[in-house]
Design a protein around this motif. Structure first.
Motif, PDB file in Angstrom:
ATOM      1  N   PRO A  67       0.817  -1.215   0.000  1.00 37.61           N
ATOM      2  CA  PRO A  67       0.000   0.000   0.000  1.00 37.61           C
ATOM      3  C   PRO A  67       0.851   1.264   0.000  1.00 37.61           C
ATOM      4  CG  PRO A  67      -0.026  -1.047   2.156  1.00 37.61           C
ATOM      5  CD  PRO A  67       0.684  -1.996   1.243  1.00 37.61           C
ATOM      6  N   SER A  68       0.220   2.356  -0.385  1.00 35.38           N
ATOM      7  CA  SER A  68       0.882   3.656  -0.375  1.00 35.38           C
ATOM      8  C   SER A  68       1.371   3.993   1.030  1.00 35.38           C
ATOM      9  CB  SER A  68      -0.091   4.727  -0.873  1.00 35.38           C
ATOM     10  OG  SER A  68       0.416   6.025  -0.611  1.00 35.38           O
ATOM     11  N   LEU A  69       2.524   4.668   1.115  1.00 41.63           N
ATOM     12  CA  LEU A  69       3.072   5.106   2.399  1.00 41.63           C
ATOM     13  C   LEU A  69       2.782   6.580   2.676  1.00 41.63           C
ATOM     14  CD1 LEU A  69       6.545   3.314   2.226  1.00 41.63           C
ATOM     15  CD2 LEU A  69       4.522   2.598   3.518  1.00 41.63           C
ATOM     16  N   LYS A  70       2.048   7.212   1.779  1.00 35.85           N
ATOM     17  CA  LYS A  70       1.740   8.637   1.918  1.00 35.85           C
ATOM     18  C   LYS A  70       0.289   8.798   2.348  1.00 35.85           C
ATOM     19  CE  LYS A  70       1.927  12.968  -0.736  1.00 35.85           C
ATOM     20  NZ  LYS A  70       2.238  13.551  -2.078  1.00 35.85           N
ATOM     21  N   ALA A  71       0.096   9.467   3.468  1.00 41.13           N
ATOM     22  CA  ALA A  71      -1.255   9.658   3.979  1.00 41.13           C
ATOM     23  C   ALA A  71      -2.065  10.528   3.025  1.00 41.13           C
ATOM     24  CB  ALA A  71      -1.213  10.313   5.359  1.00 41.13           C
ATOM     25  N   SER A  72      -3.277  10.070   2.694  1.00 39.00           N
ATOM     26  CA  SER A  72      -4.142  10.816   1.775  1.00 39.00           C
ATOM     27  C   SER A  72      -5.576  10.336   1.935  1.00 39.00           C
ATOM     28  CB  SER A  72      -3.685  10.615   0.327  1.00 39.00           C
ATOM     29  OG  SER A  72      -4.588  11.218  -0.577  1.00 39.00           O
ATOM     30  N   ASP A  73      -6.505  11.239   1.711  1.00 44.52           N
ATOM     31  CA  ASP A  73      -7.922  10.875   1.735  1.00 44.52           C
ATOM     32  C   ASP A  73      -8.388  10.352   0.381  1.00 44.52           C
ATOM     33  OD1 ASP A  73      -8.175  11.657   4.396  1.00 44.52           O
ATOM     34  OD2 ASP A  73      -8.647  13.716   3.860  1.00 44.52           O
ATOM     35  N   ASN A  74      -7.516  10.449  -0.630  1.00 39.71           N
ATOM     36  CA  ASN A  74      -7.872  10.028  -1.987  1.00 39.71           C
ATOM     37  C   ASN A  74      -7.497   8.567  -2.218  1.00 39.71           C
ATOM     38  OD1 ASN A  74      -8.712  12.679  -2.671  1.00 39.71           O
ATOM     39  ND2 ASN A  74      -6.578  13.241  -3.060  1.00 39.71           N
ATOM     40  N   LEU A  75      -8.126   7.963  -3.212  1.00 42.30           N
ATOM     41  CA  LEU A  75      -7.741   6.619  -3.623  1.00 42.30           C
ATOM     42  C   LEU A  75      -6.325   6.652  -4.182  1.00 42.30           C
ATOM     43  CD1 LEU A  75     -11.010   5.465  -5.448  1.00 42.30           C
ATOM     44  CD2 LEU A  75     -10.292   4.943  -3.102  1.00 42.30           C
ATOM     45  N   ALA A  76      -5.564   5.603  -3.921  1.00 44.80           N
ATOM     46  CA  ALA A  76      -4.159   5.578  -4.333  1.00 44.80           C
ATOM     47  C   ALA A  76      -4.014   5.189  -5.796  1.00 44.80           C
ATOM     48  CB  ALA A  76      -3.377   4.595  -3.470  1.00 44.80           C
ATOM     49  N   PRO A  77      -3.211   5.939  -6.565  1.00 47.50           N
ATOM     50  CA  PRO A  77      -2.847   5.462  -7.901  1.00 47.50           C
ATOM     51  C   PRO A  77      -1.982   4.213  -7.763  1.00 47.50           C
ATOM     52  CG  PRO A  77      -1.512   7.353  -7.305  1.00 47.50           C
ATOM     53  CD  PRO A  77      -2.536   7.197  -6.214  1.00 47.50           C
ATOM     54  N   VAL A  78      -1.886   3.432  -8.836  1.00 48.69           N
ATOM     55  CA  VAL A  78      -1.290   2.096  -8.738  1.00 48.69           C
ATOM     56  C   VAL A  78      -0.145   1.909  -9.722  1.00 48.69           C
ATOM     57  CG1 VAL A  78      -1.794  -0.380  -8.691  1.00 48.69           C
ATOM     58  CG2 VAL A  78      -3.635   1.267  -8.275  1.00 48.69           C
ATOM     59  N   ILE A  79       0.913   1.288  -9.242  1.00 50.41           N
ATOM     60  CA  ILE A  79       1.965   0.732 -10.101  1.00 50.41           C
ATOM     61  C   ILE A  79       1.786  -0.784 -10.081  1.00 50.41           C
ATOM     62  CG2 ILE A  79       4.434   0.362 -10.443  1.00 50.41           C
ATOM     63  CD1 ILE A  79       3.764   3.233 -10.868  1.00 50.41           C
ATOM     64  N   TRP A 136      -8.296  -7.711 -10.231  1.00 46.33           N
ATOM     65  CA  TRP A 136      -8.227  -7.503  -8.779  1.00 46.33           C
ATOM     66  C   TRP A 136      -7.942  -6.040  -8.466  1.00 46.33           C
ATOM     67  CZ3 TRP A 136      -4.644  -5.745  -5.259  1.00 46.33           C
ATOM     68  CH2 TRP A 136      -4.863  -6.055  -3.916  1.00 46.33           C
ATOM     69  N   VAL A 137      -7.027  -5.433  -9.215  1.00 45.64           N
ATOM     70  CA  VAL A 137      -6.721  -4.010  -9.022  1.00 45.64           C
ATOM     71  C   VAL A 137      -7.950  -3.162  -9.346  1.00 45.64           C
ATOM     72  CG1 VAL A 137      -5.301  -2.085  -9.837  1.00 45.64           C
ATOM     73  CG2 VAL A 137      -4.245  -4.313  -9.436  1.00 45.64           C
ATOM     74  N   LEU A 138      -8.607  -3.458 -10.454  1.00 45.06           N
ATOM     75  CA  LEU A 138      -9.798  -2.696 -10.841  1.00 45.06           C
ATOM     76  C   LEU A 138     -10.881  -2.756  -9.768  1.00 45.06           C
ATOM     77  CD1 LEU A 138     -10.202  -3.721 -14.605  1.00 45.06           C
ATOM     78  CD2 LEU A 138      -9.502  -1.479 -13.752  1.00 45.06           C
ATOM     79  N   ASP A 139     -10.990  -3.889  -9.087  1.00 46.02           N
ATOM     80  CA  ASP A 139     -12.067  -4.090  -8.112  1.00 46.02           C
ATOM     81  C   ASP A 139     -11.709  -3.622  -6.707  1.00 46.02           C
ATOM     82  OD1 ASP A 139     -13.574  -5.247 -10.119  1.00 46.02           O
ATOM     83  OD2 ASP A 139     -13.051  -7.310  -9.568  1.00 46.02           O
ATOM     84  N   ASN A 140     -10.428  -3.310  -6.462  1.00 44.98           N
ATOM     85  CA  ASN A 140      -9.991  -2.941  -5.122  1.00 44.98           C
ATOM     86  C   ASN A 140     -10.461  -1.528  -4.780  1.00 44.98           C
ATOM     87  OD1 ASN A 140      -8.282  -2.005  -2.878  1.00 44.98           O
ATOM     88  ND2 ASN A 140      -7.140  -3.890  -3.221  1.00 44.98           N
ATOM     89  N   LYS A 141     -11.227  -1.401  -3.711  1.00 43.82           N
ATOM     90  CA  LYS A 141     -11.846  -0.124  -3.346  1.00 43.82           C
ATOM     91  C   LYS A 141     -10.855   0.878  -2.754  1.00 43.82           C
ATOM     92  CE  LYS A 141     -15.801  -1.707  -4.648  1.00 43.82           C
ATOM     93  NZ  LYS A 141     -16.313  -1.305  -5.982  1.00 43.82           N
ATOM     94  N   GLU A 142      -9.637   0.437  -2.439  1.00 41.45           N
ATOM     95  CA  GLU A 142      -8.618   1.352  -1.920  1.00 41.45           C
ATOM     96  C   GLU A 142      -7.820   2.004  -3.038  1.00 41.45           C
ATOM     97  OE1 GLU A 142      -6.110  -0.842   0.668  1.00 41.45           O
ATOM     98  OE2 GLU A 142      -7.695  -1.391   2.069  1.00 41.45           O
ATOM     99  N   LEU A 143      -8.011   1.525  -4.274  1.00 46.19           N
ATOM    100  CA  LEU A 143      -7.157   1.941  -5.380  1.00 46.19           C
ATOM    101  C   LEU A 143      -7.937   2.734  -6.424  1.00 46.19           C
ATOM    102  CD1 LEU A 143      -5.238  -1.434  -5.816  1.00 46.19           C
ATOM    103  CD2 LEU A 143      -4.595   0.549  -4.418  1.00 46.19           C
TER     104      LEU A 143
END
Length: 276
Positions: A67-79, A136-143
């Protein structure tokens, strides 16, 4: 005249043996699973990542979710990264903090038969697992499924590009194409590599026609290659660029395994490119 005929027949026999040995051993050459590093899940866990196991036609395969290590209220972009044929995903986990600190979540996909993943590697099995991982990435609600960047290194370029083969048969919807695409030292096709080694292309079991698949991508891409690459000659880069819709590229002074020469600089270039 007779001696010339004997020489020609001998050369023909040697060539047939050469082709036969390649045909039998080609998957072991393309997917050297017996020479891979030992799996080490602690590299993932110590990076505060988790291992995700997904079912496919040959059993289960693994992904690492960092997961992202940067605190944010937004959904995380993905690599979403696919590694080269001589690596496993575990070894990439410690080096991805650069992107995670920039706010990206990272998904590392393991191939069938690699690491702890079950099954056998082939074009079809890798295509299947990449499509399942992408879904799986498309369906992940955190991303943020509108900000997915695919990164493929060497054979991994063929792995991520296999997704566009899936887009034709309905595995991945056309509307779900990735936001950005990064190809590192990627070959044009296995058939082209075979031709360069004087091998008949009809012997190839796993063609990985990257030029054909790359031509389907409508977004922005960034390609890098080494000008001294003997494994995948730089001509592959030019063939890929010839079909690109909107591509940037960088040619390094180096070979196959020694580029980029500065990973911090490279990932900063990737982050800037994604934000363009």
């Amino acid at each position: 005249m007779k001696s010339i005929l004997i020489i020609l027949l001998s050369l023909a026999l040697i060539y047939l043996i050469y082709c036969g040995v390649f045909y039998v051993l080609q998957r072991g050459i393309l997917f050297p699973v017996s020479q891979l590093p030992e799996p080490n899940a602690d590299l993932i866990y110590s990076a505060d990542g988790e291992i995700v196991r997904l079912p496919f036609s040959q059993g289960e395969f693994e992904m690492a979710y960092l997961p992202s290590l940067k605190a944010s209220d937004n959904l995380a972009p993905v690599i979403m990264l696919a590694h080269g044929n001589g690596n496993i995903m575990d070894s990439w986990a410690p080096s991805m903090d650069i992107m995670r600190n920039k706010g990206f979540a990272v998904v590392l996909v393991e191939y069938p038969g690699y690491g702890r993943s079950q099954g056998r590697p082939s074009y079809q099995s890798i295509k299947e697992t990449m499509a399942l991982a992408y879904q799986w990435v498309l369906d992940n609600k955190e991303l943020d499924n509108k900000k997915i960047t695919l990164v493929g290194r060497s054979m991994g370029g063929g792995a991520v590009l296999s997704l566009f083969d899936g887009m034709l048969d309905g595995t991945i919807e056309q509307a779900d194409q990735p936001h950005r695409l990064i190809l590192m030292s990627t070959y044009s096709s296995i058939k082209d590599l075979a031709k360069a080694r004087w091998l008949p292309t009809n012997l190839i079991k796993d063609p990985f026609d990257n030029v054909q698949q790359f031509a389907k991508y409508q977004g922005k891409s960034y390609l890098i290659h080494g000008d001294k690459d003997k494994t995948i000659p730089i001509g592959s880069l030019h063939k890929l660029l010839a079909v690109a819709k909107d591509a940037k590229h960088r040619i390094y002074s180096g070979g196959h395994n020694d580029i980029p020469d500065d990973w911090i600089e490279f990932w900063q270039e990737v982050a800037d490119f994604i934000e363009e």
